[in-house]
Design a protein around this motif. Structure first.
Motif, short mmCIF file in Angstrom:
data_model
loop_
_atom_site.label_atom_id
_atom_site.label_comp_id
_atom_site.label_asym_id
_atom_site.label_seq_id
_atom_site.Cartn_x
_atom_site.Cartn_y
_atom_site.Cartn_z
N VAL A 66 13.94 8.07 -8.95
CA VAL A 66 13.79 7.79 -7.52
C VAL A 66 14.03 9.04 -6.71
N PHE A 67 13.13 9.29 -5.76
CA PHE A 67 13.33 10.35 -4.76
C PHE A 67 13.17 9.71 -3.39
N ASN A 68 14.04 10.10 -2.44
CA ASN A 68 13.98 9.48 -1.12
C ASN A 68 14.49 10.45 -0.06
N ASN A 69 13.69 10.63 1.01
CA ASN A 69 14.17 11.34 2.18
C ASN A 69 13.52 10.76 3.43
N ASP A 70 13.59 11.44 4.55
CA ASP A 70 13.08 10.88 5.80
C ASP A 70 11.56 10.77 5.85
N ASP A 71 10.86 11.48 4.97
CA ASP A 71 9.39 11.49 5.00
C ASP A 71 8.75 10.59 3.95
N ILE A 72 9.39 10.45 2.80
CA ILE A 72 8.72 9.78 1.70
C ILE A 72 9.73 9.24 0.70
N SER A 73 9.35 8.16 0.03
CA SER A 73 10.10 7.65 -1.12
C SER A 73 9.14 7.60 -2.30
N ILE A 74 9.64 8.01 -3.46
CA ILE A 74 8.83 8.00 -4.69
C ILE A 74 9.60 7.28 -5.78
N ILE A 75 8.91 6.39 -6.48
CA ILE A 75 9.51 5.70 -7.62
C ILE A 75 8.61 5.90 -8.83
N LEU A 76 9.17 6.42 -9.92
CA LEU A 76 8.46 6.55 -11.17
C LEU A 76 9.01 5.54 -12.16
N ASN A 77 8.12 4.80 -12.81
CA ASN A 77 8.51 3.84 -13.84
C ASN A 77 9.50 2.80 -13.33
N GLY A 78 9.19 2.24 -12.15
CA GLY A 78 10.03 1.20 -11.59
C GLY A 78 9.86 -0.12 -12.33
N LYS A 87 6.49 7.24 5.25
CA LYS A 87 7.31 6.77 6.36
C LYS A 87 6.83 7.19 7.74
N LYS A 88 6.25 8.37 7.87
CA LYS A 88 5.98 8.85 9.23
C LYS A 88 4.60 9.47 9.39
N ALA A 89 4.35 10.58 8.71
CA ALA A 89 3.24 11.44 9.07
C ALA A 89 1.90 11.08 8.42
N VAL A 90 1.88 10.16 7.46
CA VAL A 90 0.64 9.79 6.78
C VAL A 90 0.20 8.42 7.28
N GLN A 91 -1.02 8.35 7.79
CA GLN A 91 -1.53 7.10 8.35
C GLN A 91 -2.44 6.41 7.34
N VAL A 92 -2.30 5.07 7.26
CA VAL A 92 -3.18 4.26 6.42
C VAL A 92 -3.77 3.18 7.32
N THR A 128 -1.36 -0.13 1.01
CA THR A 128 -1.13 -1.09 2.08
C THR A 128 -0.93 -0.39 3.42
N THR A 129 -1.37 -1.06 4.47
CA THR A 129 -1.15 -0.60 5.84
C THR A 129 0.27 -0.94 6.27
N PRO A 130 0.74 -0.36 7.38
CA PRO A 130 2.05 -0.75 7.91
C PRO A 130 2.09 -2.23 8.26
N ASP A 131 3.25 -2.85 8.07
CA ASP A 131 3.53 -4.23 8.45
C ASP A 131 2.70 -5.25 7.70
N VAL A 132 2.23 -4.89 6.50
CA VAL A 132 1.52 -5.86 5.68
C VAL A 132 2.48 -6.98 5.27
N ILE A 133 1.95 -8.19 5.16
CA ILE A 133 2.76 -9.34 4.72
C ILE A 133 2.47 -9.62 3.26
N LEU A 134 3.52 -9.73 2.47
CA LEU A 134 3.43 -9.85 1.03
C LEU A 134 4.13 -11.11 0.56
N GLU A 135 3.48 -11.85 -0.33
CA GLU A 135 4.10 -13.04 -0.92
C GLU A 135 3.73 -13.09 -2.40
N PHE A 136 4.74 -13.07 -3.28
CA PHE A 136 4.51 -13.16 -4.71
C PHE A 136 4.42 -14.61 -5.15
#
Length: 290
Positions: A27-39, A110-115, A87-95
């Protein structure tokens, strides 16, 4: 009326990422991005079946193994190895169902990349391997000290662009590379419904936004989806109501106001008609499983 409480979004910043992803993940996490490998979220501490979540940050996930059946906003999907999700921001997810052997790699932007558009696609073996190598490259760049912010963000933007190519290739392989006008209008309609359903539940409003008549809109949606236009509007409203009931401290009458119902009984009747439960019963059932 007392002060309304805000929705508690399922934000990356509000959880223990290492615990969510599993102790063996990276896991890597800061104010710009979070990354998870093999979660491997196998204990389901955070994501549970038949629970509704709203995810504020755009996310990109690669399904490495296992299977899951998921509602993403107004669509239902089956995820398995090779599935790529953006996924776009504020997507609703239900498993609906989460396999115990699910393993994913992913990032939260988190901030600078738009989807602007959510994507779910089945990647070819070649495309999947390329996306996986890009995630590993992103990890290597992100973990350099000091943090190389612009290099990280440019790598993420390249990944988002590549997912669009994967989607096009997936559509082409399944014969969906030529999108009909009906399907195009249907997608535009669903986007508008997701954006406006808290305040607008009438078909003329959406027809006006699409510059067509209400009758034509109803005919298009019926032909494209096999469902009525109101089915999709009501489903979007139910999803918003579930999020509010499940994750906020709002009282029922406050939720009725937020969703633009005339009064609480109207909201109660609508919710019970659509789900088989009263809002109170749904909330009690949701809380009892924790």
């Amino acid at each position: 009326m007392g002060d309304s409480k805000s929705i508690n979004y399922f934000s990356i910043d509000s959880v223990d990422l290492q615990k969510m992803a599993g102790e063996e993940s990276h896991v890597f996490n800061n104010d710009d991005i979070s990354i998870i490998l093999n979660g491997r979220p196998s204990d389901k501490t955070f994501f549970r079946e038949r629970k509704v979540y709203q995810l504020p940050e755009p996310r990109l996930l690669l399904f490495m193994s296992g299977e899951a059946d998921v509602h993403l906003d107004l669509e239902q999907y089956h995820f398995e190895r090779g599935t790529v999700i953006l996924t776009t921001p504020d997507v609703i997810l239900e498993f609906e169902r989460i396999g115990r052997d699910v393993e994913v790699c992913g990032i939260a932007m988190k901030k600078a990349v738009q989807v602007s558009e959510s994507v779910v696609a089945s990647a070819s073996a070649k495309d999947f391997e390329l996306l996986l190598r890009m995630i590993y490259l992103l990890w290597d760049v992100a973990t350099v000290s000091p943090f190389r912010r612009e290099a990280v963000l440019q790598t993420v933007r390249a990944m988002v662009a590549n997912v669009q190519y994967v989607k096009q290739a997936s559509d082409s392989s399944t014969g969906n590379n030529t999108v009909s006008r009906y399907q195009e209008l249907f997608q535009q309609f669903k986007t508008l419904v997701s954006r406006h359903c808290e305040r607008e539940r009438n078909i003329p409003f959406y027809a006006e936004q699409l510059h067509i008549t209400p009758h034509h809109l109803s005919a298009v949606i019926s032909r494209a989806s096999g469902r009525s236009a109101m089915y999709w509007v009501n489903r979007a409203v139910v999803l918003r109501a579930k999020v509010l009931l499940h994750t906020s401290g709002l009282l029922t009458y406050e939720i009725a106001e937020r969703l633009n119902f005339a009064n609480p009984p109207a909201f109660n009747n609508f919710f019970k008609r659509e789900t088989g439960l009263t809002p109170k019963a749904y909330r009690e059932n949701a809380l009892s499983t924790y």
